[in-house]
Design an enzyme around this catalytic site. Sequence first.
Site, PDB file in Angstrom:
ATOM      1  N   GLU A 134       0.064   3.604   1.820  1.00 45.92           N
ATOM      2  CA  GLU A 134       0.127   3.988   3.222  1.00 45.92           C
ATOM      3  C   GLU A 134       1.847   3.865   3.662  1.00 45.92           C
ATOM      4  OE1 GLU A 134      -2.035   5.657   5.357  1.00 45.92           O
ATOM      5  OE2 GLU A 134      -2.593   6.290   3.627  1.00 45.92           O
ATOM      6  N   TYR A 168      -1.710   0.589  10.569  1.00 45.70           N
ATOM      7  CA  TYR A 168      -2.058  -0.235   9.081  1.00 45.70           C
ATOM      8  C   TYR A 168      -0.834  -0.243   8.247  1.00 45.70           C
ATOM      9  CZ  TYR A 168      -3.942  -0.692   4.617  1.00 45.70           C
ATOM     10  OH  TYR A 168      -3.995  -1.239   3.358  1.00 45.70           O
ATOM     11  N   SER A 178       1.027  -1.235   0.124  1.00 51.13           N
ATOM     12  CA  SER A 178       0.139   0.031   0.126  1.00 51.13           C
ATOM     13  C   SER A 178       0.792   1.159  -0.026  1.00 51.13           C
ATOM     14  CB  SER A 178      -0.946  -0.018   1.360  1.00 51.13           C
ATOM     15  OG  SER A 178      -1.496   1.272   1.566  1.00 51.13           O
TER      16      SER A 178
HETATM   17  O1  F7E Z   1      -8.809   8.249   3.616  1.00 52.96           O
HETATM   18  C1  F7E Z   1      -9.300  12.020   4.554  1.00 52.96           C
HETATM   19  C2  F7E Z   1      -8.258  10.975   5.505  1.00 52.96           C
HETATM   20  O2  F7E Z   1      -9.975   6.462   4.469  1.00 52.96           O
HETATM   21  C3  F7E Z   1      -8.394   9.209   2.462  1.00 52.96           C
HETATM   22  C4  F7E Z   1      -7.232   2.300   2.106  1.00 52.96           C
HETATM   23  O3  F7E Z   1      -7.837   1.649   1.147  1.00 52.96           O
HETATM   24  O4  F7E Z   1      -5.988   3.499   0.668  1.00 52.96           O
HETATM   25  C5  F7E Z   1      -6.834   3.668   1.825  1.00 52.96           C
HETATM   26  O5  F7E Z   1      -6.367   4.318   2.785  1.00 52.96           O
HETATM   27  C6  F7E Z   1      -7.892  10.403   3.141  1.00 52.96           C
HETATM   28  C7  F7E Z   1      -7.508  10.537   4.366  1.00 52.96           C
HETATM   29  O6  F7E Z   1      -8.237   5.960   2.651  1.00 52.96           O
HETATM   30  C8  F7E Z   1     -12.570  11.953   5.988  1.00 52.96           C
HETATM   31  O7  F7E Z   1      -7.790  11.784   6.676  1.00 52.96           O
HETATM   32  C9  F7E Z   1     -10.949  13.407   5.376  1.00 52.96           C
HETATM   33  O8  F7E Z   1      -6.235  11.549   4.438  1.00 52.96           O
HETATM   34  O9  F7E Z   1     -10.338   7.146   2.127  1.00 52.96           O
HETATM   35  P1  F7E Z   1      -9.568   6.763   3.217  1.00 52.96           P
HETATM   36  P2  F7E Z   1      -6.747   6.161   2.989  1.00 52.96           P
HETATM   37  O10 F7E Z   1      -6.471   6.303   4.611  1.00 52.96           O
HETATM   38  O11 F7E Z   1      -5.850   6.773   2.107  1.00 52.96           O
HETATM   39  C10 F7E Z   1      -4.641   3.082   1.115  1.00 52.96           C
HETATM   40  C11 F7E Z   1      -3.972   3.088  -0.235  1.00 52.96           C
HETATM   41  C12 F7E Z   1      -5.005   1.790   1.569  1.00 52.96           C
HETATM   42  O12 F7E Z   1      -4.139   1.043   1.616  1.00 52.96           O
HETATM   43  C13 F7E Z   1      -5.972   1.672   2.548  1.00 52.96           C
HETATM   44  O13 F7E Z   1      -6.093   0.103   3.065  1.00 52.96           O
HETATM   45  O14 F7E Z   1      -9.216  11.037   3.456  1.00 52.96           O
HETATM   46  N1  F7E Z   1     -10.561  12.405   5.207  1.00 52.96           N
HETATM   47  N2  F7E Z   1     -12.290  13.409   5.689  1.00 52.96           N
HETATM   48  C14 F7E Z   1     -11.298  11.321   5.529  1.00 52.96           C
HETATM   49  N3  F7E Z   1     -11.324  10.006   5.596  1.00 52.96           N
HETATM   50  C15 F7E Z   1     -12.295   9.075   5.819  1.00 52.96           C
HETATM   51  N4  F7E Z   1     -12.479   7.933   5.744  1.00 52.96           N
HETATM   52  N5  F7E Z   1     -13.413   9.816   6.224  1.00 52.96           N
HETATM   53  C16 F7E Z   1     -13.615  11.075   6.540  1.00 52.96           C
HETATM   54  O15 F7E Z   1     -14.619  11.840   6.909  1.00 52.96           O
END
Ligand code: F7E
Length: 313
Positions: free
Chosen positions: A105, A127, A103
């Site tokens: 990440e 993670y 990832s």
């Molecule tokens: O967040 C911001 C949050 O939860 C993206 C997984 O598939 O991709 C994914 O990880 C961004 C972050 O994905 C909200 O802070 C703002 O900066 O959609 P996400 P992630 O954490 O990038 C990678 C490649 C993986 O491997 C993971 O398994 O969006 N954000 N406001 C928010 N995020 C969420 N979820 N909810 C909010 O309200």
Amino acid sequence: MVRGQANPHVARLRKHIGDVQLTTGDLLDQGSLISAVERVQPDEVYNLGAISYVPMSWQQAELTAEVTGMGVLRMLEAIRVVSGVGQSRTPGPGQIRFYQASSSEMFGMVRETPQNERTPFHPRSPYGVAKTYGHYITQNYRESYGMFAVSGILFNHESPRRGAEFVTRKVSLGVARIKLGLASELRMGNLEARRDWGFAGDYARAMRMMLAQDAPEDYVIGTGRTQSVRDLVELAFATVGLNWRDHVVQDPRFTRPAEVDLLCADPKKAREQLGWEPEVGFEELVAMMVESDLRLLSSSSRPEDEPLSPDHW
Ligand code: F7E
């Protein structure tokens, strides 16, 4: 592979891929993985199993390490044991090929932009740390035993099937609910974070291409473009003729203890060696997701297992 008794995801899987045979196994249980590999005798194994919602990894850090990190080791061991591979015997032709879902990440607090296969890792969540272990143990089994084991370092990949807890689907569902008069606001975390978002179908194609190569190597998969969460909400509301400023509320409950501020892929190696190119752009992806959720929420035959609450996780 599915785990557990009466797993509710099976019905959902059946709906999308009714003709796929499922087998039982659990990334927490070494013996069950050995049995699964023995039973199926696969040509290829794709390990996408993980606790994948980053905020949950702070709440269940040990479980995340076990599933997302140690689960990779257990899967590699199952393949190694069933194939009879050891220090004295390297795998021959026709060996089981292994794909590990690494990832973006792992890059976390990025050392350079864009990020490529040689960019150092600095994970920012339990993670990310667990995925980094999975990445290195995959490389190590390739180097130690000559196994055909590859890691795809995939940036965020999305589709209408994305879980409602992830930001793209939370936004597409939120926009659809507001457009249909079912809600009036959308509560969000950090709007400044930037991600390289692509379409999951394009990325699944890249996974298969990696395993079809003559030699096992790792690849970065992403679009090479980066957008902020603010860009995402602005575009998603605009596709239905609404202004995001009238509806989006910032809520500290959705900010993370440590954030990954900026991700942007350099997919040059995948383009040159695999011939891989993403076909769906960000604008098309966002429109696809919003339109799909408008249809879903308007339809009377709403599937029961579809997560409808954007706040749920
Ligand atoms: O967040 C911001 C949050 O939860 C993206 C997984 O598939 O991709 C994914 O990880 C961004 C972050 O994905 C909200 O802070 C703002 O900066 O959609 P996400 P992630 O954490 O990038 C990678 C490649 C993986 O491997 C993971 O398994 O969006 N954000 N406001 C928010 N995020 C969420 N979820 N909810 C909010 O309200």
